[in-house]
Design a protein around this motif. Structure first.
Motif, PDB file in Angstrom:
ATOM      1  N   SER A 259       8.245  -2.049   5.627  1.00  0.00           N
ATOM      2  CA  SER A 259       7.848  -0.865   4.851  1.00  0.00           C
ATOM      3  C   SER A 259       6.894  -1.245   3.722  1.00  0.00           C
ATOM      4  O   SER A 259       5.925  -0.522   3.452  1.00  0.00           O
ATOM      5  CB  SER A 259       9.087  -0.171   4.281  1.00  0.00           C
ATOM      6  N   ILE A 260       7.151  -2.364   3.065  1.00  0.00           N
ATOM      7  CA  ILE A 260       6.264  -2.811   1.982  1.00  0.00           C
ATOM      8  C   ILE A 260       4.868  -3.111   2.522  1.00  0.00           C
ATOM      9  O   ILE A 260       3.849  -2.772   1.907  1.00  0.00           O
ATOM     10  CB  ILE A 260       6.866  -4.034   1.274  1.00  0.00           C
ATOM     11  N   ILE A 261       4.800  -3.755   3.686  1.00  0.00           N
ATOM     12  CA  ILE A 261       3.499  -4.064   4.292  1.00  0.00           C
ATOM     13  C   ILE A 261       2.730  -2.780   4.585  1.00  0.00           C
ATOM     14  O   ILE A 261       1.529  -2.675   4.291  1.00  0.00           O
ATOM     15  CB  ILE A 261       3.691  -4.886   5.582  1.00  0.00           C
ATOM     16  N   GLU A 262       3.403  -1.784   5.137  1.00  0.00           N
ATOM     17  CA  GLU A 262       2.727  -0.528   5.466  1.00  0.00           C
ATOM     18  C   GLU A 262       2.243   0.186   4.207  1.00  0.00           C
ATOM     19  O   GLU A 262       1.182   0.816   4.207  1.00  0.00           O
ATOM     20  CB  GLU A 262       3.663   0.370   6.276  1.00  0.00           C
ATOM     21  N   MET A 263       3.014   0.101   3.136  1.00  0.00           N
ATOM     22  CA  MET A 263       2.594   0.725   1.877  1.00  0.00           C
ATOM     23  C   MET A 263       1.342   0.058   1.318  1.00  0.00           C
ATOM     24  O   MET A 263       0.474   0.713   0.736  1.00  0.00           O
ATOM     25  CB  MET A 263       3.724   0.637   0.840  1.00  0.00           C
ATOM     26  N   ALA A 264       1.236  -1.245   1.512  1.00  0.00           N
ATOM     27  CA  ALA A 264       0.147  -2.002   0.887  1.00  0.00           C
ATOM     28  C   ALA A 264      -1.111  -2.086   1.736  1.00  0.00           C
ATOM     29  O   ALA A 264      -2.202  -2.287   1.211  1.00  0.00           O
ATOM     30  CB  ALA A 264       0.642  -3.420   0.574  1.00  0.00           C
TER      31      ALA A 264
END
Length: 297
Positions: A112-117
């Motif tokens: 999820s963090i990767i997709e946000m960034a």
């Protein structure tokens, strides 16, 4: 009758002498063997007493995970927790002070963090020393990244991670900078550097970076290790581009904490670190820099 008796005694004496001689030899040899065995036993026992006993490895006073433990907790303060938090960690090094936290975040949180960034990535920049320019420092740091604060994340994932980092470091979350979420593609790297700033090189500071917390968001098949080339004071004359010293391979969900300052507040000269070039795959990492002063969100 007397003569026969005398002759009979003489025959017995002649027969008894060899027997007595053999018996003496037997007892002599038996006594000598017993004496040798006793002496050897004494010497062996003496050697064991003199030989230094191996020091037993230090054993942590830990309870089995299956053993039920009752904690008698104190009443929590206005900002404290009313429960016990268990965060397993491994000490990788004392010079620099580096700790490893396995399974710090879940795979779903990392993804999820990767997709946000992903949509906000830009070329990573450097804090420049006096006399340095972007052109003169080109090639030192070749990753891309984006800064994100927990308040910008509507999912609450960064908030939960930030809260857990505060408990792991024992430093309030108000001292942390925004997350710097970084991506390293094949061939990209970051040469050895310090996260703390030397005022003689960077000028006056309002606050100083105390520690760095790296949450690895992906596995890296080959390369991409976080390296500490000066571990225990070694390799001080080495090339800052070499991937040497203590090397920590990224594993999805695991985290690394290291301190840039010594307990007396001075910069730890062994805390220089870098990112080895990625050889296969991609390296994603969420970095949280922690300072000695409260930071604005």
């Amino acid at each position: 009758m007397k003569t026969k008796t005398v002759k009979g005694n003489r025959r017995m004496n002649k027969l008894d002498l060899p027997s007595v001689f053999l018996i003496c030899i037997f007892f002599f040899l038996a006594g000598f063997s017993a004496s040798s065995l006793f002496s050897h036993s004494q010497k062996h026992e003496y050697d064991l007493r003199l030989r230094p006993r191996p020091r037993p490895r230090a054993r942590l006073l830990e309870k089995s995970t299956q053993e039920k433990t009752e904690y008698h907790l104190l009443k929590a303060g206005d900002s404290g927790d009313d429960y016990v938090t268990l965060i397993p960690f491994q000490v990788l090094s004392w010079y620099p002070r580096a700790l490893y936290f396995p399974n710090f975040a879940s795979a779903e949180q990392c993804e999820s963090i990767i997709e946000m960034a992903r949509g906000g990535l830009k070329s990573s920049t450097l804090a420049l020393r006096k006399g340095e320019t972007e052109e003169s420092t080109k090639g030192i740091r070749t990753s891309s990244g984006v800064f994100m604060s927990a308040s910008e994340d509507e999912t609450g994932i960064l908030d939960a991670i930030e809260e857990k980092i505060a408990k792991a470091t024992k430093i309030p979350r108000t001292h942390g900078e925004a997350f710097n979420i970084l991506r390293y593609e094949v061939g990209q790297k970051y040469n050895s550097h310090y996260d703390a700033f030397d005022e003689a090189e960077y000028g006056p500071l309002q606050s100083q970076r105390v520690a760095s917390f790296l949450l690895y968001l992906t596995d890296v098949p080959e390369g991409g290790e976080t390296m500490f080339p000066y571990e225990n004071g070694f390799n001080r004359d080495g090339n800052v581009e070499d991937c040497i010293g203590l090397r920590v391979r990224p594993r999805k969900g695991d985290a690394l904490l290291f301190y840039s300052l010594l307990p007396n507040g001075t910069i730890d000269q062994t805390s220089a670190h870098g990112s080895c070039p990625v050889i296969k795959g991609e390296k994603w990492v969420a970095t949280k820099w922690i300072r000695n002063q409260v930071q604005d969100d």
